[in-house]
Design a protein around this motif. Structure first.
Motif, PDB file in Angstrom:
ATOM      1  N   ASP A   1     -21.253 -19.726  30.011  1.00 21.92           N
ATOM      2  CA  ASP A   1     -20.854 -18.911  31.152  1.00 21.92           C
ATOM      3  C   ASP A   1     -19.481 -19.332  31.669  1.00 21.92           C
ATOM      4  O   ASP A   1     -19.279 -20.479  32.094  1.00 21.92           O
ATOM      5  CB  ASP A   1     -21.928 -19.053  32.243  1.00 21.92           C
ATOM      6  CG  ASP A   1     -21.660 -18.159  33.437  1.00 21.92           C
ATOM      7  OD1 ASP A   1     -20.916 -17.176  33.282  1.00 21.92           O
ATOM      8  OD2 ASP A   1     -22.206 -18.448  34.522  1.00 21.92           O
TER       9      ASP A   1
ATOM     10  N   ALA B   1     -14.540  -6.718  24.987  1.00 17.99           N
ATOM     11  CA  ALA B   1     -15.763  -7.072  25.709  1.00 17.99           C
ATOM     12  C   ALA B   1     -16.228  -5.871  26.519  1.00 17.99           C
ATOM     13  O   ALA B   1     -16.087  -5.839  27.739  1.00 17.99           O
ATOM     14  CB  ALA B   1     -15.533  -8.278  26.596  1.00 17.99           C
ATOM     15  N   GLY B   2     -16.745  -4.853  25.817  1.00 15.12           N
ATOM     16  CA  GLY B   2     -17.295  -3.685  26.480  1.00 15.12           C
ATOM     17  C   GLY B   2     -16.265  -2.665  26.904  1.00 15.12           C
ATOM     18  O   GLY B   2     -16.611  -1.578  27.347  1.00 15.12           O
TER      19      GLY B   2
ATOM     20  N   MET C   1     -16.181 -15.835  29.885  1.00 15.07           N
ATOM     21  CA  MET C   1     -16.687 -14.572  30.430  1.00 15.07           C
ATOM     22  C   MET C   1     -18.062 -14.806  31.045  1.00 15.07           C
ATOM     23  O   MET C   1     -18.734 -15.795  30.728  1.00 15.07           O
ATOM     24  CB  MET C   1     -16.753 -13.511  29.334  1.00 15.07           C
ATOM     25  CG  MET C   1     -15.395 -13.241  28.681  1.00 15.07           C
ATOM     26  SD  MET C   1     -15.482 -12.005  27.370  1.00 15.07           S
ATOM     27  CE  MET C   1     -13.833 -12.211  26.657  1.00 15.07           C
TER      28      MET C   1
ATOM     29  N   THR D   1     -22.288 -11.162  28.836  1.00 21.05           N
ATOM     30  CA  THR D   1     -21.204 -10.337  28.308  1.00 21.05           C
ATOM     31  C   THR D   1     -21.310 -10.247  26.787  1.00 21.05           C
ATOM     32  O   THR D   1     -21.441 -11.262  26.100  1.00 21.05           O
ATOM     33  CB  THR D   1     -19.831 -10.918  28.678  1.00 21.05           C
ATOM     34  OG1 THR D   1     -19.737 -11.035  30.100  1.00 21.05           O
ATOM     35  CG2 THR D   1     -18.708 -10.035  28.160  1.00 21.05           C
ATOM     36  N   ARG D   2     -21.246  -9.030  26.263  1.00 22.53           N
ATOM     37  CA  ARG D   2     -21.252  -8.815  24.814  1.00 22.53           C
ATOM     38  C   ARG D   2     -19.807  -8.697  24.320  1.00 22.53           C
ATOM     39  O   ARG D   2     -19.050  -7.857  24.818  1.00 22.53           O
ATOM     40  CB  ARG D   2     -22.036  -7.557  24.447  1.00 22.53           C
ATOM     41  CG  ARG D   2     -23.536  -7.719  24.644  1.00 22.53           C
ATOM     42  CD  ARG D   2     -24.300  -6.482  24.204  1.00 22.53           C
ATOM     43  NE  ARG D   2     -25.730  -6.752  24.248  1.00 22.53           N
ATOM     44  CZ  ARG D   2     -26.434  -7.214  23.202  1.00 22.53           C
ATOM     45  NH1 ARG D   2     -25.820  -7.450  22.055  1.00 22.53           N
ATOM     46  NH2 ARG D   2     -27.725  -7.453  23.320  1.00 22.53           N
ATOM     47  N   ILE D   3     -19.467  -9.550  23.390  1.00 26.14           N
ATOM     48  CA  ILE D   3     -18.103  -9.608  22.867  1.00 26.14           C
ATOM     49  C   ILE D   3     -18.140  -9.169  21.405  1.00 26.14           C
ATOM     50  O   ILE D   3     -19.031  -9.581  20.650  1.00 26.14           O
ATOM     51  CB  ILE D   3     -17.541 -11.034  22.976  1.00 26.14           C
ATOM     52  CG1 ILE D   3     -17.628 -11.519  24.428  1.00 26.14           C
ATOM     53  CG2 ILE D   3     -16.101 -11.089  22.492  1.00 26.14           C
ATOM     54  CD1 ILE D   3     -17.534 -13.012  24.573  1.00 26.14           C
TER      55      ILE D   3
END
Length: 974
Positions: free
Chosen positions: A636, A662-663, A686, A690-692
């Protein structure tokens, strides 16, 4: 020692057996007889040496013509012009400019270099970057030799010659053209040839060590012919020629005893001992290949004719003296003797030369040519190299690129208007490539054009040098050293392979011949009796070290970093080397082979063609692999980085970029080279969840593009910050033949059982199952969920069945001889390992599983697909480790609550418990003390020694005792 009444070369190639031209293609480059002794392996070009690679990138690699500006005190410069024989370096400042850099270096040493060329109008110069600043390099180079090459009006002969030696596997310096200007340019401004220094750095790059003796051998005051000089001790050769005939260049206090011993052996060993042991003292094969190039390029200023211009390096790794050619401007038709070197017979090559003593040849030449096996191998190389690489069709593009590069600057500056040795001007340069078109006989440097000489010499060799006996017309045709997605062998495994081609008109029996990936070990694997290859056919051998799988399985594997594959004849044929295919590096699913229309040409192919004519690619795009996120699960709001390995097999990687998002919007960022072939880029932290997503692109120096993953940008890698894996376990596995899995029409390929150990349904969509050693094929699970405590059984199908199987069938087999099964997250979630198991060999019908669904992996008494595991089997010789079970409660573990490690000792023991992450790195030390027997409970808080909370993910607990090790899995949640 008896005198040799007839020079060996006088018997060389007597009675040529000329062949009709229609047979030329099938018979090209048949290798000559080997002596029955170990041979030095084909020397592959350096790879992985940081200094060598940096020099290649910044100095020798760029296509533009570099400018070197040297500034020194005018009085020092004048002193060099007045007395060019002085050896003392003077300080100067050097500016080096090309398309990649513009750098100025101060306190560089400079002096005039060379032998007779010091008296020339266009002198040669040496720059030393470490004379006044100890240990300094300029982009990997300690010294630069800037040769005037006054005898060569084309100025391309040196660069071309050195490139040809390297092309046939002979260690040789790199060379390229530069523009050199000293002070105001009134005395020195023009095109020079920058030649790599042969020194300890050169030795380390080529041979992997740099502390051996390095002798620079010159005809300077005396002949460097390796003749015996009484009393024959080290001091004798140290003093020869005032210390310059065999000048040792590497050691602080050389005693010359290694050179004295070698010279004594060359001159005094009896014939049988000489033939048997020369290869144990000397890089014989490199020497023979170097001689073949000498003979083809008309290099008379060499050891054979001139007793001159070579280095000997005592390789510490193998104890051999290595042969390194030197000084190449007097080649390709340059002549001062009225000799037509394009039609010079091999048997009279050394007649009247400086290397001769009373009509005798230099002793190493004389004795080598009197060994039939060596003489025939030289003949084979000579014919080989006349076709490739010393042919005009191969070298003309390189020649033309050099000519185009230097034309605007050659014989300009301080050397214009005929102010040059031999009165050369621009017209001489223009003519030098094509005229004279035949031997002029003028006894000067304009006796032959470079290109006509190459054509005439190759034609003469074709018609006047006979072939080395009757060998089977077989080729090592193609090789694949990293088979990830290609064909499988009979056992369903993707293995390395070698292809042999029969280029003759009838069947050839291979039985009793040998295959090896190292000519120094010629009998590495004997081809079984009864193996035959039809006329014009190609036969593949699997290189897997698993000879028990069949007669086409060799007893060795191929090294993707480079090897020299040799086909060696039978014992009764004295283990003749029939053919060699040498490659430097191969990538995944990239083969190396011969051009089907011109078998002497070799190259890479991204589409291997076993059993069919080869397809060579003009350029292989960069190879991208080992893309990963570090750490595998980003934390995180903490920085992380993306790393990739980028290589180019036939050139160099020019640039690497990361596309990451990232989105939202994707950005394209340059990745930084971190050393070797690794590139990396740090990204800002991030928030959790968070989806990277990212993919990588790379360009090579020929403008070719590669992306990874291959389907990018539609397909992308990814990760999730603080990703928490599902509570899934690999619970039981069985190789082919286990009960309950056999299909009616074919043997089963095994099965894999997964168990949901959580309290809620677990999503399966996108999870991946793979097996080693076969990792190319992966089962991606379809969208579904597994109920709490539920079991999923995945069948491992054979190739033919997989295409028609249902979605729960894996497209690979489990090997009964042992392997590794892995369950991992989806590519979008980083592909991190959720669970894995390494299993040993198992019999058909047997299974491995977790004892009681939560214990250790072990052979089971009975297979139980789809249900709770039974008791472990009793296995003779099983581990006597005192740890019976290991588990966590509760599990999965929440970092804030901690857990208890439960295990049982059947006797007292020192116990050490450590936690490792999914990448195998130590994450935490849990326990290290002596414990009594019985049940043990260890309260555990998943933190590092510094008190930092561990990131969520999959970890492995390793319990080590005095007599064994047990491993269990730990899943950490936030």
């Amino acid at each position: 020692m008896p005198k040799h009444t007839k020079p060996a070369a006088a018997r060389l190639f007597e009675g040529p057996a000329r062949l009709p031209l229609r047979f030329a293609a099938p018979l090209l480059a048949v290798w000559a007889l080997c002596a029955p002794l170990p041979l030095a392996a084909y020397t592959l070009a350096p790879e992985g040496d940081p200094d060598y690679e940096e020099a290649e990138r910044f100095v020798f690699g760029p296509a533009d013509l570099p400018l070197i500006e040297v500034t020194l005190d005018p009085e020092d410069f004048d002193s060099f012009l007045d007395d060019p024989w002085q050896e003392e370096y003077r300080r100067c400042t050097v500016r080096f400019v090309n398309s990649l850099t513009d750098e100025t270096v101060r306190d560089v040493g400079i002096r005039v270099r060379g032998n007779t060329s010091r008296a020339a109008t266009k002198k040669s110069w040496k720059l030393s970057f470490n004379t006044f600043v100890s240990g300094r390099h300029f982009h990997g180079m300690e010294k630069m030799n800037l040769n005037g090459d006054r005898n060569d009006p084309s100025l391309v002969r040196s660069s071309l010659a050195f490139a040809l030696y390297r092309a046939v596997g002979v260690p040789a310096p790199r060379a390229r053209h530069v523009r050199l200007k000293i002070n105001d340019g009134s005395e020195v401004e023009g095109v020079f040839v920058l030649i790599e220094q042969v020194d300890e750095e050169f030795a380390e790059a080529w041979f992997g060590n740099k502390s051996g003796s390095l002798y620079k051998c010159l005809y300077k005051e005396d002949r460097a012919d390796l003749r015996y000089v009484a009393p024959g001790d080290g001091g004798t050769y140290r003093a020869l020629g005032g210390g310059e005939t065999y000048g040792e260049k590497n050691l602080d206090a050389p005693d010359y005893e290694d050179l004295a011993a070698f010279i004594d052996f060359v001159n005094h060993a009896d014939d049988e001992t000489f033939a048997r042991e020369l290869g144990n003292r000397f890089a014989l094969d490199d020497f023979l290949r170097a001689l073949a190039v000498d003979l083809l390029i008309g290099n008379w200023d060499n050891y054979w004719y001139g007793a001159n211009n070579y280095y000997l390096y005592r390789n510490e790794a193998n104890g051999l003296f290595e042969w390194i050619p030197h000084d190449m401007d007097n080649t390709f038709g340059v002549d001062f003797f009225g000799i037509n070197w394009a039609s010079r017979a091999v048997e009279t090559w050394g007649d009247g030369g400086f290397g001769s003593t009373g009509g005798s040849l230099p002793p190493l030449i004389d004795r080598v040519l009197r060994v039939p096996a060596f003489e025939k191998r030289l003949r084979g190389y000579l014919r080989d190299f006349a076709i490739v690489p010393v042919s005009l069709s191969d070298q003309e593009p390189f020649i033309e690129r050099m000519r185009t590069s230097i034309t605007p600057f050659v014989f300009e500056g301080s050397y214009r208007n005929g102010r040059m040795d031999w009165g050369y001007g621009k017209g001489d340069f223009i003519d030098a490539f094509d005229y004279p078109s035949s031997f002029a006989g003028s006894r000067d440097t304009r006796d032959y054009g470079v290109k006509p000489f190459i054509e005439d010499r190759a034609r003469w060799v074709e018609w006047h040098v006979d072939r080395p006996g009757y060998l089977p017309f077989l080729r090592v045709n193609e090789a694949l050293a990293e088979n990830r997605n290609g064909d499988r062998d009979e056992a369903g495994e993707r293995e390395d392979w070698i292809e042999i081609e029969n280029r003759w008109v009838s069947i050839i029996d291979l039985g009793g011949m040998y295959l090896t990936d190292d000519p120094a070990v010629p009998k590495k694997w004997r081809i079984p009796d009864g193996i035959r290859i039809d006329a014009g056919e190609r036969l593949r051998f699997w290189c897997d070290g698993e000879t028990e799988e069949g007669p086409a399985h060799a007893g060795f594997r191929l090294d993707p970093s480079g090897a020299a594959i040799a086909l060696v004849h039978r014992e009764e044929e004295r283990n003749t080397v029939v053919d060699v295919l040498a490659y430097r590096e191969l990538g995944a699913d990239v083969s190396f082979g011969r051009d089907p229309d011109h078998v002497e040409r070799t190259g890479y192919s991204a589409t291997p063609t076993p059993g069919a004519p080869n397809h060579l690619d003009a350029n292989i795009p960069p190879l991208l692999d080992r893309v990963f996120c570090e750490p595998p699960v980003p934390r995180d709001d903490e920085p992380f980085r993306i790393v990739v390995r980028a290589r180019d097999l036939d050139g160099r990687v020019d640039s690497v970029f990361l596309h990451v998002g990232a989105g939202g919007e994707t950005v394209r960022l340059p990745m930084e080279k971190e050393g070797g072939d690794r590139y990396g880029l740090f990204l800002n932290g991030m928030p959790e969840g968070t989806r990277i997503a990212w993919h990588v692109e790379a360009w090579d120096d020929d403008g070719a593009l590669s992306v990874d993953p291959p389907g990018a940008p539609a397909s992308r890698f990814g990760c999730v910050v603080e990703y928490a894996p599902p509570p899934l376990f690999l619970n039981e596995i069985a190789a082919g033949g286990a009960e309950g899995t056999g299909a009616s029409d074919e043997p089963a390929g095994g099965w894999i059982e997964i168990r949901n150990d959580g309290a809620a349904p677990a999503r399966l969509g996108g999870l991946r199952i793979s097996a080693e050693p076969d990792t190319a094929d992966v089962l991606v699970l379809p969208e579904a969920s597994l109920e709490p405590g539920g079991y999923l059984v995945v069948r491992c199908e054979r190739r033919a069945a997989a295409a028609e199987a249902n979605d729960w069938s894996a497209p690979f087999l489990l090997s009964a001889s042992g392997g590794k099964v892995r369950l991992s997250a989806s590519i979008e979630e980083g592909g991190v390992t959720i669970d894995s198991v390494v299993y040993e060999s198992m019999e058909p019908g047997a299974a491995w599983g977790r004892s009681g669904d939560e214990g250790l992996w072990a052979p089971l008494a009975a297979a139980t697909p789809g249900g709770p595991n039974g008791a472990p089997a009793t296995v003779p010789g099983a581990s006597t480790a005192p740890v019976r079970t290991i588990r966590l409660s509760p599990h999965p573990v929440r970092a804030s609550a901690g857990s208890t490690i439960l295990f049982e000792l059947d006797r007292a023991s020192n116990v050490r418990i450590r936690l490792y992450d999914a990448a195998g790195r130590l994450a935490a030390e849990v326990l290290d003390e002596r414990l009594a027997p019985g049940p043990r409970r260890i309260e555990w808080s998943p933190r590092t020694e510094a008190g930092r909370e561990l990131a969520p993910g999959v970890y492995f607990l390793r319990v080590e005792t005095e007599t064994g090790v047990r491993t269990g899995k730990a899943v950490l949640l936030r």
